[in-house]
Design a protein around this motif. Structure first.
Motif, PDB file in Angstrom:
ATOM      1  N   ALA A 188       3.928  36.269   5.298  1.00 21.52           N
ATOM      2  CA  ALA A 188       4.514  35.250   6.169  1.00 21.52           C
ATOM      3  C   ALA A 188       4.923  35.917   7.476  1.00 21.52           C
ATOM      4  N   GLN A 189       4.169  35.639   8.517  1.00 26.33           N
ATOM      5  CA  GLN A 189       4.361  36.341   9.794  1.00 26.33           C
ATOM      6  C   GLN A 189       4.982  35.424  10.839  1.00 26.33           C
ATOM      7  N   GLY A 190       6.182  35.766  11.265  1.00 23.50           N
ATOM      8  CA  GLY A 190       6.885  34.976  12.261  1.00 23.50           C
ATOM      9  C   GLY A 190       6.368  35.207  13.668  1.00 23.50           C
ATOM     10  N   THR A 191       6.804  34.348  14.577  1.00 23.06           N
ATOM     11  CA  THR A 191       6.313  34.394  15.952  1.00 23.06           C
ATOM     12  C   THR A 191       6.709  35.666  16.684  1.00 23.06           C
ATOM     13  N   GLU A 192       7.725  36.384  16.182  1.00 25.70           N
ATOM     14  CA  GLU A 192       8.147  37.637  16.822  1.00 25.70           C
ATOM     15  C   GLU A 192       7.087  38.725  16.733  1.00 25.70           C
ATOM     16  N   ALA A 193       6.161  38.567  15.790  1.00 23.07           N
ATOM     17  CA  ALA A 193       5.193  39.622  15.487  1.00 23.07           C
ATOM     18  C   ALA A 193       4.224  39.872  16.629  1.00 23.07           C
ATOM     19  N   GLY A 194       3.672  41.076  16.635  1.00 28.91           N
ATOM     20  CA  GLY A 194       2.604  41.386  17.570  1.00 28.91           C
ATOM     21  C   GLY A 194       1.283  40.860  17.043  1.00 28.91           C
ATOM     22  N   GLY A 195       0.320  40.659  17.931  1.00 25.92           N
ATOM     23  CA  GLY A 195      -0.985  40.155  17.526  1.00 25.92           C
ATOM     24  C   GLY A 195      -0.964  38.655  17.310  1.00 25.92           C
ATOM     25  N   HIS A 196      -1.962  38.157  16.571  1.00 28.30           N
ATOM     26  CA  HIS A 196      -2.093  36.717  16.357  1.00 28.30           C
ATOM     27  C   HIS A 196      -0.916  36.188  15.543  1.00 28.30           C
ATOM     28  N   THR A 197      -0.261  35.215  16.099  1.00 30.04           N
ATOM     29  CA  THR A 197       0.959  34.717  15.463  1.00 30.04           C
ATOM     30  C   THR A 197       1.214  33.280  15.882  1.00 30.04           C
ATOM     31  N   GLY A 198       1.994  32.590  15.057  1.00 26.77           N
ATOM     32  CA  GLY A 198       2.301  31.192  15.331  1.00 26.77           C
ATOM     33  C   GLY A 198       3.575  31.032  16.133  1.00 26.77           C
ATOM     34  N   GLU A 199       4.265  29.916  15.907  1.00 22.61           N
ATOM     35  CA  GLU A 199       5.438  29.582  16.725  1.00 22.61           C
ATOM     36  C   GLU A 199       6.734  29.515  15.931  1.00 22.61           C
ATOM     37  N   ILE A 200       6.685  29.799  14.626  1.00 28.19           N
ATOM     38  CA  ILE A 200       7.882  29.710  13.794  1.00 28.19           C
ATOM     39  C   ILE A 200       8.460  31.097  13.574  1.00 28.19           C
ATOM     40  N   ALA A 201       9.771  31.230  13.743  1.00 30.73           N
ATOM     41  CA  ALA A 201      10.431  32.528  13.621  1.00 30.73           C
ATOM     42  C   ALA A 201      10.445  33.017  12.176  1.00 30.73           C
ATOM     43  N   ARG A 283       0.571  37.754  20.431  1.00 32.84           N
ATOM     44  CA  ARG A 283       1.682  38.355  21.158  1.00 32.84           C
ATOM     45  C   ARG A 283       1.296  39.762  21.596  1.00 32.84           C
ATOM     46  N   GLN A 284       1.604  40.072  22.839  1.00 38.04           N
ATOM     47  CA  GLN A 284       1.230  41.341  23.448  1.00 38.04           C
ATOM     48  C   GLN A 284       2.202  41.678  24.565  1.00 38.04           C
ATOM     49  N   LEU A 285       2.093  42.891  25.051  1.00 41.94           N
ATOM     50  CA  LEU A 285       2.934  43.296  26.168  1.00 41.94           C
ATOM     51  C   LEU A 285       2.535  42.497  27.407  1.00 41.94           C
ATOM     52  N   ALA A 286       3.502  41.865  28.043  1.00 40.81           N
ATOM     53  CA  ALA A 286       3.216  41.122  29.266  1.00 40.81           C
ATOM     54  C   ALA A 286       2.775  42.092  30.349  1.00 40.81           C
ATOM     55  N   SER A 287       1.754  41.725  31.088  1.00 42.29           N
ATOM     56  CA  SER A 287       1.244  42.596  32.149  1.00 42.29           C
ATOM     57  C   SER A 287       0.543  41.744  33.188  1.00 42.29           C
ATOM     58  N   ALA A 288       0.027  42.380  34.201  1.00 37.94           N
ATOM     59  CA  ALA A 288      -0.721  41.638  35.213  1.00 37.94           C
ATOM     60  C   ALA A 288      -1.936  40.947  34.590  1.00 37.94           C
ATOM     61  N   TRP A 289      -2.487  41.533  33.537  1.00 42.70           N
ATOM     62  CA  TRP A 289      -3.635  40.915  32.858  1.00 42.70           C
ATOM     63  C   TRP A 289      -3.249  39.552  32.288  1.00 42.70           C
ATOM     64  N   THR A 290      -2.145  39.480  31.548  1.00 38.34           N
ATOM     65  CA  THR A 290      -1.732  38.208  30.968  1.00 38.34           C
ATOM     66  C   THR A 290      -1.304  37.229  32.060  1.00 38.34           C
ATOM     67  N   ASP A 291      -0.619  37.725  33.083  1.00 35.13           N
ATOM     68  CA  ASP A 291      -0.180  36.847  34.179  1.00 35.13           C
ATOM     69  C   ASP A 291      -1.379  36.208  34.873  1.00 35.13           C
ATOM     70  N   GLU A 292      -2.389  37.018  35.180  1.00 35.61           N
ATOM     71  CA  GLU A 292      -3.549  36.521  35.927  1.00 35.61           C
ATOM     72  C   GLU A 292      -4.348  35.509  35.110  1.00 35.61           C
ATOM     73  N   TYR A 336      -1.140  45.953  25.377  1.00 35.01           N
ATOM     74  CA  TYR A 336      -1.610  46.046  23.997  1.00 35.01           C
ATOM     75  C   TYR A 336      -0.810  45.054  23.174  1.00 35.01           C
ATOM     76  N   PHE A 337      -1.326  44.739  21.991  1.00 32.86           N
ATOM     77  CA  PHE A 337      -0.645  43.827  21.086  1.00 32.86           C
ATOM     78  C   PHE A 337       0.631  44.483  20.552  1.00 32.86           C
ATOM     79  N   VAL A 338       1.752  43.794  20.699  1.00 29.63           N
ATOM     80  CA  VAL A 338       3.025  44.328  20.207  1.00 29.63           C
ATOM     81  C   VAL A 338       4.010  43.176  20.055  1.00 29.63           C
ATOM     82  N   GLY A 339       4.928  43.314  19.101  1.00 36.49           N
ATOM     83  CA  GLY A 339       5.906  42.272  18.850  1.00 36.49           C
ATOM     84  C   GLY A 339       7.194  42.477  19.626  1.00 36.49           C
TER      85      GLY A 339
END
Length: 374
Positions: A188-201, A283-292, A336-339
Motif C-alpha cells: 500500500a503506497q501512499g502519495t508521499e512515495a517516490g515514483g508512480h503513486t496515487g493521491e491518498i496519503a 513523484r520526483q524531485l522538482a526541477s526545470a524539467w518538470t516545470d517546463e 530523479y524519482f524521490v518521495g
C-alpha cells in the motif's frame, strides 16, 4: 520485530528495499532486510547479469525483482510491428531540442539501453515476459508487479516456481483487484512515495487496505525512511515496510553524484507528482524539467506511457552527463524519482548502516509506546 512475512520469506527484518542498484539490493539483503531490484532499467540479458551478481553475493538469502506492467498504456506500444521511436510526435522532439538549447545543455541525445522498441515495450505484459523469464531462473524470493494487476501468466509461472507475487496499490479498489488477480502480498503506497503513486496519503491508505484484503499481508510504502515511521506503519496494521527513496543517498546507490547532491540539499517541499518522466504521475524531485513540461508555455504536454519514457530517458541521459560536467542549465533540469522523505536525507551512509539505524529506532519507538500504555 519478526512478523508473519519474515517467517514466510525467511528474513530477519520486515524491511523491503526497492532499488535499481544491485549493490543496494545485496547490501540490504545481507543486513537482514529484503532487497528488491527494479527490472525496468535492464534488458533481459542485462537483468540476468545483475541477478547473477546478486546471487553470488547474498549467500542464498532471499531477494526480489520488480517489473513494471501498467494496466493502461499507449496503444502504439501494443503493436509489435510499429517502430516506437518513429511514433514520437515531431512537436515533442522539437520541445526537447528547445529545452537543450534554452538551458545550454551540450552533447547529443542518446537512446536508452537496448533498442527504443525493446525499451518501450518492457512495460507491456509481452515485453515484461522476458524479464520475468530471467527473474524466475534465479533464486528470488518475491516478484512484484508495479502499476497494474499482475498478468495471469506471471502469477501462474511464479506459483509454479514457488515464488510469491507482490503488487503495489494506491487505493483500496486497486488492492482488491490485485488480490483477485492473484497477488500474495500487497504494498500500500501512499502519495508521499517516490515514483508512480496515487493521491491518498500513507496514514489514510494503509489501514484501509489492511482491512480490505485481510488476511493477505500488507506492506506500507511512502514517507518511510526511519524507525519511527516504520513503527507507525506497523501500528497501522502493516506487516512490514517497502522503502525506496532512503537508499538513493546511500554510498552504494546508483544515483548520479550531481543528482545526489540535489537530493541531499532538498526539503520535503521540493518534490512534485508529474507525468514528465514516464507519462504517468510519478513523484520526483522538482526541477526545470518538470516545470517546463507541466507548465511551460511551449510545452506540448507529456505523452502517454511508454512514449514519454522514450522521450525523457534519452534526454535525461544527455542532461545527466552534462550535469556531471557542471553545466548550470543541466543542473537545473536534472532530477530523479524521490518521495517527500527527501527532506530527511541529508547524509551519505552505507545501506547496511541505514538498515541498522532504522531497526534500532524502531525498537526505541516501540518501547516508548509500551511505556505510554503501561
Amino acid at each position: 520485530m519478526r512478523t508473519a512475512i519474515c517467517e514466510r520469506l525467511g528474513i530477519e527484518f520486515p524491511l523491503f528495499a526497492f532499488s535499481h542498484c544491485r549493490d543496494v539490493v545485496a547490501a540490504v539483503t545481507n543486513a537482514g532486510g529484503f532487497g528488491v531490484l527494479g527490472a525496468i532499467a535492464f534488458t533481459p540479458e542485462q537483468l540476468d547479469t545483475e541477478l547473477t551478481w546478486i546471487d553470488e553475493r547474498v549467500g542464498g538469502h532471499p531477494y526480489g525483482v520488480d517489473v513494471l506492467v501498467p494496466g493502461r498504456i499507449d496503444a502504439a506500444a501494443l503493436d509489435r510491428h510499429a517502430r516506437l521511436a518513429d511514433l514520437v510526435p515531431e512537436r515533442h522532439r522539437d520541445f526537447v531540442t528547445h529545452l537543450m538549447t534554452k538551458y545550454g545543455v551540450s552533447g547529443t541525445i542518446q537512446p536508452p539501453a537496448g533498442s527504443a522498441d525493446e525499451f518501450g515495450r518492457r512495460v507491456t505484459a509481452a515485453g515484461a515476459s522476458g524479464l520475468i523469464d530471467v527473474a524466475l531462473k534465479h533464486r528470488i524470493g518475491l516478484i512484484a508487479s508495479a502499476l497494474g494487476p499482475p498478468p495471469p501468466e506471471m502469477v501462474t509461472r511464479a506459483r509454479a516456481a514457488g515464488v510469491p507475487v507482490a503488487a503495489l496499490v494506491g487505493t483500496v479498489e486497486h488492492a482488491r483487484r490485485q488480490v483477485a488477480a492473484g497477488a500474495d502480498l500487497v504494498v500500500a503506497q501512499g502519495t508521499e512515495a517516490g515514483g508512480h503513486t496515487g493521491e491518498i496519503a500513507t496514514m489514510v491508505l494503509v489501514p484501509q487496505v489492511v482491512d480490505a484484503v485481510a488476511p493477505v499481508p500488507v506492506l506500507a510504502a511512502g514517507g518511510i525512511a526511519s524507525g519511527r515511521q516504520m513503527a507507525a506503519a506497523m501500528a497501522l496494521g502493516a506487516e512490514g515496510v517497502w522503502c525506496g527513496s532512503v537508499w538513493l543517498t546511500t554510498e552504494e546507490a546508483e544515483t548520479a553524484p550531481a543528482v545526489k547532491r540535489k537530493l541531499l540539499a532538498a526539503s520535503s517541499l521540493d518534490t512534485v507528482r508529474s507525468r514528465s518522466r514516464t507519462g504517468k504521475p510519478a513523484r520526483q524531485l522538482a526541477s526545470a524539467w518538470t516545470d517546463e513540461w507541466d507548465s511551460g508555455p511551449e510545452s506540448p504536454g507529456p505523452l502517454g506511457m511508454p512514449m514519454q519514457l522514450l522521450v525523457a530517458e534519452a534526454a535525461m541521459a544527455r542532461i545527466g552527463a552534462a550535469a556531471e560536467r557542471g553545466e548550470p542549465g543541466a543542473l537545473e533540469l536534472a532530477n530523479y524519482f524521490v518521495g517527500q522523505v527527501v527532506g530527511q536525507l541529508n547524509q551519505v551512509k552505507p545501506a547496511r548502516e541505514v538498515v541498522y539505524e532504522m531497526v534500532s529506532e524502531f525498537a526505541e519507538a516501540v518501547e516508548r509506546l509500551a511505556r505510554l500504555s503501561g
